[in-house]
Design a protein around this motif. Structure first.
Motif, mmCIF file in Angstrom:
data_model
loop_
_atom_site.group_PDB
_atom_site.id
_atom_site.type_symbol
_atom_site.label_atom_id
_atom_site.label_comp_id
_atom_site.label_asym_id
_atom_site.label_seq_id
_atom_site.Cartn_x
_atom_site.Cartn_y
_atom_site.Cartn_z
ATOM 1 N N GLY A 67 50.742 76.566 -72.678
ATOM 2 C CA GLY A 67 51.916 76.003 -73.000
ATOM 3 C C GLY A 67 51.611 74.794 -73.570
ATOM 4 O O GLY A 67 50.557 74.331 -73.794
ATOM 5 N N LYS A 68 52.590 73.896 -73.897
ATOM 6 C CA LYS A 68 52.696 72.467 -74.827
ATOM 7 C C LYS A 68 52.454 71.501 -73.726
ATOM 8 O O LYS A 68 52.216 70.247 -74.101
ATOM 9 N N VAL A 69 52.671 71.522 -72.410
ATOM 10 C CA VAL A 69 52.752 70.281 -71.541
ATOM 11 C C VAL A 69 51.697 70.069 -70.630
ATOM 12 O O VAL A 69 50.855 69.150 -70.504
ATOM 13 N N ARG A 70 51.229 71.289 -69.820
ATOM 14 C CA ARG A 70 50.259 71.180 -68.759
ATOM 15 C C ARG A 70 49.029 71.438 -69.283
ATOM 16 O O ARG A 70 48.486 71.920 -70.075
ATOM 17 N N GLU A 71 47.914 70.531 -68.676
ATOM 18 C CA GLU A 71 46.601 70.325 -69.147
ATOM 19 C C GLU A 71 45.817 71.672 -68.630
ATOM 20 O O GLU A 71 44.821 71.952 -69.466
#
Length: 246
Positions: A16-20
């Motif tokens: 996804g685009k948020v979680r590292e």
């Protein structure tokens, strides 16, 4: 005459685009007729550990050279036993590290050439069936909002924005005794199945999911579904695994 079904499968996962960290995982083993997705719980390290333990444990179920071919019931029993062992191990991890939250969802699918299938799950990862362009949700979420829906305290529309929509009532590692739910299916040629985590299905409408599963190959299907999610905010990890029956 006994029928004999074939199948092809493909899977993809994305952070996804948020979680590292991507705490999702999948097991894609068409020769054994065994597939699964898992979504780790408990934050960065704990979630990754939990889902990885689930997926790695499934590899012990793909070797039948010593035991010979097993019936679907025997395979189901073996799968349940493997997941029970993971549940105990995660309980030990909690004790050793003092963690309040470590666990994983799982949605697993077993399929026989005769078309008999079994889906086992705990948590809110899902299994869908597309048959003649109609989408059916095979699993039912083990979550607080699902209970509230069943009690008619909230609507399905309200569930999507409920502040406790991520609270689960079952998971691997969630309790000393593992509670898996099971559904048996009879599949037909042309059926298409999708295993996925909540980071995928929460971001897609039914029409988008049907459009993806109607593509020519399972690889095209999972790529399309993941791409559709990544067009949006994609705030969660996402995993899709498609099985096409022929």
């Amino acid at each position: 005459m006994t029928r004999h079904l074939n199948w092809h499968s493909a899977a993809c996962t994305h952070g996804g685009k948020v979680r590292e960290c991507n705490e999702d995982g999948y097991f894609n083993h068409s020769p054994a007729g065994l597939w699964a997705v898992a979504d780790g719980l408990g934050g960065y390290q704990n979630g990754d550990l939990a889902s990885r333990m689930v997926i790695e444990a499934l590899s012990s179920l793909t070797d039948t050279e010593d035991t010979g071919p097993l019936s679907l019931y025997q395979r189901q029993l073996a799968l349940h036993q493997v997941l029970e062992r993971v549940n105990r191990h995660l309980g030990c991890e909690k004790t050793l590290h003092g963690s309040q939250a470590i666990g994983s969802t799982v949605a697993a699918l077993l399929l026989s050439p005769q078309g008999n299938a079994v889906c086992l799950w705990a948590g809110d990862s899902r299994c869908y069936l597309l048959r003649r362009r109609r989408l059916y949700q095979i699993t039912q979420d083990h979550s607080l909002v699902q209970k509230l829906i069943e009690q008619r305290r909230i609507s399905r529309r309200e569930a999507g924005s409920h502040p406790q929509r991520h609270v689960l009532t079952r998971a691997i590692g969630g309790a000393p005794e593992l509670a898996l739910e099971t559904v048996e299916l009879e599949l037909e040629r042309g059926d298409r199945l999708l295993l996925c985590t909540d980071g995928l299905y929460r971001e897609l409408g039914e029409e988008q999911m049907v459009a993806g599963l109607c593509l020519d190959t399972p690889g095209a299907a999972v790529t399309h579904l993941a791409t559709e999610v990544l067009r949006g905010p994609a705030t969660d990890n996402l995993t899709a695994l498609a099985v096409f029956v022929s």
